[in-house]
Write a protein that holds these residues in place. Structure first.
Motif, short mmCIF file in Angstrom:
data_model
loop_
_atom_site.label_atom_id
_atom_site.label_comp_id
_atom_site.label_asym_id
_atom_site.label_seq_id
_atom_site.Cartn_x
_atom_site.Cartn_y
_atom_site.Cartn_z
N UNK A 23 23.15 20.75 51.85
CA UNK A 23 23.60 20.34 50.52
C UNK A 23 25.11 20.11 50.49
N UNK A 24 25.86 21.00 51.13
CA UNK A 24 27.32 20.87 51.17
C UNK A 24 27.71 19.60 51.92
N UNK A 48 36.47 22.71 48.59
CA UNK A 48 36.26 24.11 48.25
C UNK A 48 35.47 24.24 46.95
N UNK A 49 35.79 23.41 45.98
CA UNK A 49 35.07 23.46 44.71
C UNK A 49 33.59 23.12 44.91
N UNK A 53 30.29 25.39 44.11
CA UNK A 53 29.20 24.96 43.24
C UNK A 53 27.85 25.13 43.91
N UNK A 54 27.81 24.99 45.21
CA UNK A 54 26.55 25.04 45.95
C UNK A 54 26.22 26.44 46.46
N UNK A 74 35.62 29.29 40.11
CA UNK A 74 36.51 28.62 41.06
C UNK A 74 37.86 28.33 40.41
N UNK A 75 37.85 27.75 39.21
CA UNK A 75 39.10 27.41 38.53
C UNK A 75 39.94 28.64 38.23
N UNK A 76 39.30 29.75 37.89
CA UNK A 76 40.04 30.98 37.62
C UNK A 76 40.66 31.55 38.89
#
Length: 106
Positions: A23-24, A48-49, A53-54, A74-76
């Motif tokens: 998937x990645x 990385x994001x 997500x996966x 991820x954003x945090x």
């Protein structure tokens, strides 16, 4: 660095297996190992994001996080001091732990 990602008083981890790698690789349009080797373990923020997500799940959970939850975490985390470096190192560590077939010993 922790072996877990901490956010909002919860612990999360990246979990890789063959299906998650497929998937990645489909998402980033490149083999994970070639990105790892070509850039000596450095992933772009976008890569990385997508990996988050996966592959992100709460520690002890049988289920992966939703895309929204993974993106928020991820954003945090990326905006914390040394966030980019810590996430990148954590991805590398978890890949080596979860997928030793990617890193055969010489």
């Amino acid at each position: 660095m922790n072996y877990y990602i901490e956010c909002n008083d919860k612990q999360y981890e990246l979990k890789f297996n063959l299906e998650r790698l497929k998937l990645i690789e489909n998402s980033i349009k490149k083999p994970v190992l070639s990105v790892y080797i070509e850039r000596q373990g450095a992933f772009t923020i976008e890569e990385m994001e997508k990996i988050f997500l996966i592959s992100l799940k709460a520690v002890g959970s049988d289920f992966f996080c939703s895309n929204k939850e993974a993106k928020d975490i991820f954003n945090a985390v990326i905006q914390q001091e040394n966030g980019y470096r810590d996430i990148n190192n954590y991805i590398s560590l978890r890949l080596q732990e979860n997928c030793p077939f990617l890193f055969p010993k010489a």
